[in-house]
Design a protein around this motif. Structure first.
Motif, PDB file in Angstrom:
ATOM      1  N   PHE A 181      61.892 -34.152  90.837  1.00  0.00           N
ATOM      2  CA  PHE A 181      61.943 -32.805  90.043  1.00  0.00           C
ATOM      3  C   PHE A 181      63.153 -32.811  89.167  1.00  0.00           C
ATOM      4  N   TYR A 182      63.016 -32.724  87.955  1.00  0.00           N
ATOM      5  CA  TYR A 182      63.803 -32.584  86.646  1.00  0.00           C
ATOM      6  C   TYR A 182      63.750 -31.501  85.783  1.00  0.00           C
ATOM      7  N   ASN A 183      64.483 -30.655  85.737  1.00  0.00           N
ATOM      8  CA  ASN A 183      64.617 -29.726  84.745  1.00  0.00           C
ATOM      9  C   ASN A 183      63.609 -28.733  84.759  1.00  0.00           C
ATOM     10  N   ASN A 184      62.992 -28.328  85.974  1.00  0.00           N
ATOM     11  CA  ASN A 184      62.370 -27.334  86.004  1.00  0.00           C
ATOM     12  C   ASN A 184      62.807 -26.037  86.276  1.00  0.00           C
ATOM     13  N   SER A 240      66.260 -35.019  92.602  1.00  0.00           N
ATOM     14  CA  SER A 240      66.229 -33.681  92.104  1.00  0.00           C
ATOM     15  C   SER A 240      67.256 -33.384  91.537  1.00  0.00           C
ATOM     16  N   GLU A 241      67.141 -33.079  90.254  1.00  0.00           N
ATOM     17  CA  GLU A 241      68.573 -32.870  89.446  1.00  0.00           C
ATOM     18  C   GLU A 241      67.979 -31.738  88.089  1.00  0.00           C
ATOM     19  N   GLY A 242      68.989 -30.931  87.874  1.00  0.00           N
ATOM     20  CA  GLY A 242      68.772 -30.056  86.649  1.00  0.00           C
ATOM     21  C   GLY A 242      67.865 -28.988  86.680  1.00  0.00           C
ATOM     22  N   ASN A 243      67.542 -28.504  87.755  1.00  0.00           N
ATOM     23  CA  ASN A 243      66.484 -27.674  88.000  1.00  0.00           C
ATOM     24  C   ASN A 243      67.324 -26.098  88.133  1.00  0.00           C
ATOM     25  N   PHE A 282      73.181 -23.177  80.300  1.00  0.00           N
ATOM     26  CA  PHE A 282      72.912 -24.255  81.161  1.00  0.00           C
ATOM     27  C   PHE A 282      71.908 -25.429  80.676  1.00  0.00           C
ATOM     28  N   THR A 283      72.294 -26.555  80.798  1.00  0.00           N
ATOM     29  CA  THR A 283      71.348 -27.813  80.249  1.00  0.00           C
ATOM     30  C   THR A 283      71.230 -28.961  81.066  1.00  0.00           C
ATOM     31  N   GLY A 284      70.183 -29.751  80.841  1.00  0.00           N
ATOM     32  CA  GLY A 284      70.070 -30.923  81.865  1.00  0.00           C
ATOM     33  C   GLY A 284      70.185 -31.956  80.838  1.00  0.00           C
ATOM     34  N   ALA A 344      70.573 -31.230  73.412  1.00  0.00           N
ATOM     35  CA  ALA A 344      70.953 -29.660  74.289  1.00  0.00           C
ATOM     36  C   ALA A 344      69.509 -29.491  75.206  1.00  0.00           C
ATOM     37  N   THR A 345      69.312 -30.155  76.607  1.00  0.00           N
ATOM     38  CA  THR A 345      68.086 -30.207  76.951  1.00  0.00           C
ATOM     39  C   THR A 345      68.107 -28.916  77.895  1.00  0.00           C
ATOM     40  N   VAL A 346      67.268 -27.870  77.235  1.00  0.00           N
ATOM     41  CA  VAL A 346      67.019 -26.531  78.453  1.00  0.00           C
ATOM     42  C   VAL A 346      66.013 -26.845  79.328  1.00  0.00           C
ATOM     43  N   PRO A 347      66.237 -26.454  80.433  1.00  0.00           N
ATOM     44  CA  PRO A 347      65.333 -26.815  81.602  1.00  0.00           C
ATOM     45  C   PRO A 347      64.007 -25.732  81.335  1.00  0.00           C
ATOM     46  N   GLY A 348      62.830 -26.119  82.234  1.00  0.00           N
ATOM     47  CA  GLY A 348      61.643 -25.413  81.579  1.00  0.00           C
ATOM     48  C   GLY A 348      61.019 -25.787  80.624  1.00  0.00           C
TER      49      GLY A 348
END
Length: 666
Positions: A481-484, A553-556, A605-607, A647-651
């Motif tokens: 699970f990443y960046n959800n 699981s990271e960046g969620n 917040f970013t991942g 700049a990786t925005v979750p979702g």
């Protein structure tokens, strides 16, 4: 060569522009590689059985001259209704009309069918909408609301059929609720399929721009012949595009299994072997019968409107491998709730090996997408799913299936789910392993974690091939699970789910987030069970070999009370009151829009950027989460295809303001 068809021609011709055929099937008897069959507007009440295959470099194309103007239907009009009693009318149909297949004596039944087998493949339609089958004439006369229906106001329109053996006729009674059927458009199912080769191997066909509707298709489980109103019938390279497909009794499009007389509803009729065992047999026998990348699959199903079918919009075991299913609108599947069993969904496919589901809009289905067995190399990306849940007013059908946006069952992965918008109360039923969820907006729960698999041993394959590599039971885990963004949009209390085949029930989770994996190990915890400094001890390691696999699981982001895995890395939990978070899908004249405030809570917040290397390999097949051609994936494109930068925005959106864009154009 161009071949012309016009049902409104003065008389049947030879297929030239000056003297067109009146039936599409006449063209299908002669069309050769490279030919184009042009079909003029009109209603074609016939079964189209293509004889010849095209070639990869010379397809045979069937095209409606006017988009959706040519209608291929398995139904016939009835204008001989006579009053029977109150709102109910009656007609008689000679059984010779049906030939060797009578839909009014053929039950919807077979392997994995759980509801009571009291419905038939026949149907009566009033002005294009299917009426509900009554079990008795008295029920038809009463015309009462069917409590399981998702559209109860339509369920008062009933029909009932019986046989007159003396006259060899089918007698049909129908309650039209005060309407005069002879003044309305009333049709009945007559033919089993609309456009479906009777033999296998009729490859490289394109079907473009037709309306295809109303057929008496049969229940299509994985270890049986799977027909549909339209489908390639165990061949390669079909394109089904820009069609409107509706009112199949069972499957709208079938990309499924051929008829194997030695394994066709084996469990239903012989009892002595489990249906799961016969599915394993189907995989192995399929390889003997030509289930190879070079011979089967690689279809394209795109830009179709698929709706109001009662088993599924798209169904298929094994025959849909390596296919692309994109830009389809699939909706209102199984809403009558006359059928119940383990093969019902907007899309239900077994062995979706290297299948790409992208940019589809799926809603108001018992389930959205169900990938059962061998979801290896499967990618589900940039889809919008919502309202795939039973309405609160509808009674649960005994034998009916649970509802969710996605169901991945007894596979070993790699199964990739990325950049989707999942808005129903259950997002993903997790009776599987080897799944990666990346950059999704998830408003429902993850259910059935660690459950629902039993002792089933299922196959995994040589990467990007159909050849079986091995069989293994499901260990659970091996999920990422990443960046959800997880949102507790719906009430968090567990719901009751009745059993399919007994009077028991289970409770099902509705608390969103990854917390359901709390007792699963990290990779470091899992690998520490193996002491590589000592000789291997098979007996000592047996519990490890059958234990849960690790979780990443990271960046969620967890909002509205959604709960994180207790070992989450670099996660964000905010706005823990459900009422403070808004995620609403709004239907406007131009399309569907999202109204949300979720990005107000991210506050920069970013991942990190996720790619194939970060995701690693699915455990059992040891295959990376990669493209079907073996190339790596960088998740640098969002739901719309916009670039996702450093700049990786979750979702699912690259930028917060992208959430305001139209999600799906009508």
């Amino acid at each position: 060569m161009r071949i012309y068809v016009d049902v409104n021609a003065v008389r049947n011709g030879n297929g030239t522009e000056q003297a067109p055929f009146r039936k599409i099937n006449d063209a299908a008897k002669i069309a050769q590689p490279g030919d184009e069959v042009l079909v003029f507007p009109g209603t074609y009440r016939e079964y189209v059985d293509p004889i010849y295959a095209g070639r990869e470099d010379a397809r045979i194309t069937y095209r409606s001259v006017k988009p959706l103007g040519a209608v291929i239907t398995g139904a016939e009009e009835i204008k001989t209704w006579t009053p029977y009693q109150d709102n109910t009318w009656v007609c008689r149909v000679a059984n010779s009309v049906f030939g060797s297949y009578n839909p009014y004596t053929t039950a919807v039944y077979g392997d994995w069918y759980f509801a009571k087998a009291d419905k038939h493949t026949g149907c009566v339609y009033l002005n294009g909408r299917a009426m509900y089958e009554a079990v008795t004439l008295d029920e038809c006369l009463r015309g009462e609301v069917y409590p399981c229906s998702w559209v109860p106001e339509e369920s008062v329109y009933k029909w009932y059929a019986e046989q007159d053996s003396k006259t060899d006729e089918t007698i049909i009674y129908a309650n039209f609720q005060g309407k005069d059927p002879n003044a309305e458009n009333v049709e009945i199912n007559v033919r089993r399929e609309c456009f479906f080769p009777s033999k296998t191997g009729v490859s490289y066909i394109t079907v473009s721009g037709f309306t295809i509707c109303k057929a008496a298709t049969t229940w299509a489980p994985p270890a049986a012949f799977q027909d549909g109103m339209i489908g390639p019938h165990w061949s390669k390279g079909w394109i089904i595009e820009d069609c409107d497909i509706s009112n199949s009794k069972c499957a709208g499009i079938s990309v499924g299994k051929y008829l194997d007389p030695d394994n066709d509803h084996y469990f239903t009729y012989k009892y002595v072997k489990s249906p799961t065992q016969m599915e394993r047999d189907a995989v192995c026998r399929g390889q003997y019968h030509g289930w190879l990348k070079e011979k089967v699959g690689s279809h394209i199903i795109r830009r179709n409107n698929i709706h109001h079918c009662e088993q599924g919009g798209i169904i298929g075991r094994m025959g849909g491998v390596f296919s692309v299913i994109e830009d389809n609108h699939i909706h209102h599947i199984n809403n009558m709730m006359e059928q119940g069993g383990a093969e019902i969904a907007g899309i239900k496919m077994h062995a979706a090996i290297d299948v790409l589901y992208q940019r589809n809009h799926i809603h108001h289905c018992t389930m959205g997408i169900w990938c059962d067995w061998e979801a290896q190399g499967t990618r589900i990306t940039q889809n919008l799913l919502h309202d795939n849940q039973r309405p609160s007013f509808a009674k649960n059908l005994k034998g009916g299936m649970m509802s969710q946006d996605l169901f991945v069952e007894v596979g070993h992965g790699p199964t990739l789910i990325d950049n989707n918008i999942l808005l129903s109360d259950a997002a993903l039923r997790f009776a599987t392993q080897g799944v990666a969820m990346v950059h999704n907006l998830i408003c429902g729960s993850l259910t059935c974690v660690g459950e629902g698999t039993g002792w089933r041993y299922t196959p995994y394959h040589i990467p990007h091939r159909t050849e079986v590599m091995g069989f293994m039971t499901i260990l659970h885990g091996d999920d990422r699970f990443y960046n959800n963004i997880f949102v507790q949009k719906w009430p968090k209390e567990d719901v009751i789910t009745p059993h399919d085949s007994d009077d028991g029930y289970d409770t099902e989770n509705r608390l969103a987030g990854t917390w359901t994996f709390d007792e699963y190990p990290t990779y470091e915890e899992w690998i520490s069970q193996f002491d590589f400094t000592k000789p291997v001890d098979m007996v000592k390691l047996e519990p490890v070999h059958f234990g849960h696999l690790p979780i990443w699981s990271e960046g969620n982001v967890y909002l509205g009370g959604a709960k994180a895995w207790k070992k989450e890395r670099n996660g964000l939990t905010a706005a823990e009151n459900r009422e403070d978070v808004k995620v609403e899908l709004v239907e406007k004249e131009d399309g569907y829009h999202l109204e949300t405030n979720i990005y107000e809570f991210l506050k920069g917040f970013t991942g990190r950027m996720i790619n194939t290397e970060v995701l690693g390999n699915a455990f059992e097949p040891e295959q990376p989460f990669e493209n079907a051609d073996g190339t790596p994936i960088w998740f640098d494109e969002d739901y719309f295809g916009n670039h996702r930068g450093v700049a990786t925005v979750p979702g699912p959106f690259a930028e917060a303001e992208d959430a305001e864009k139209m999600l799906y154009v009508k």
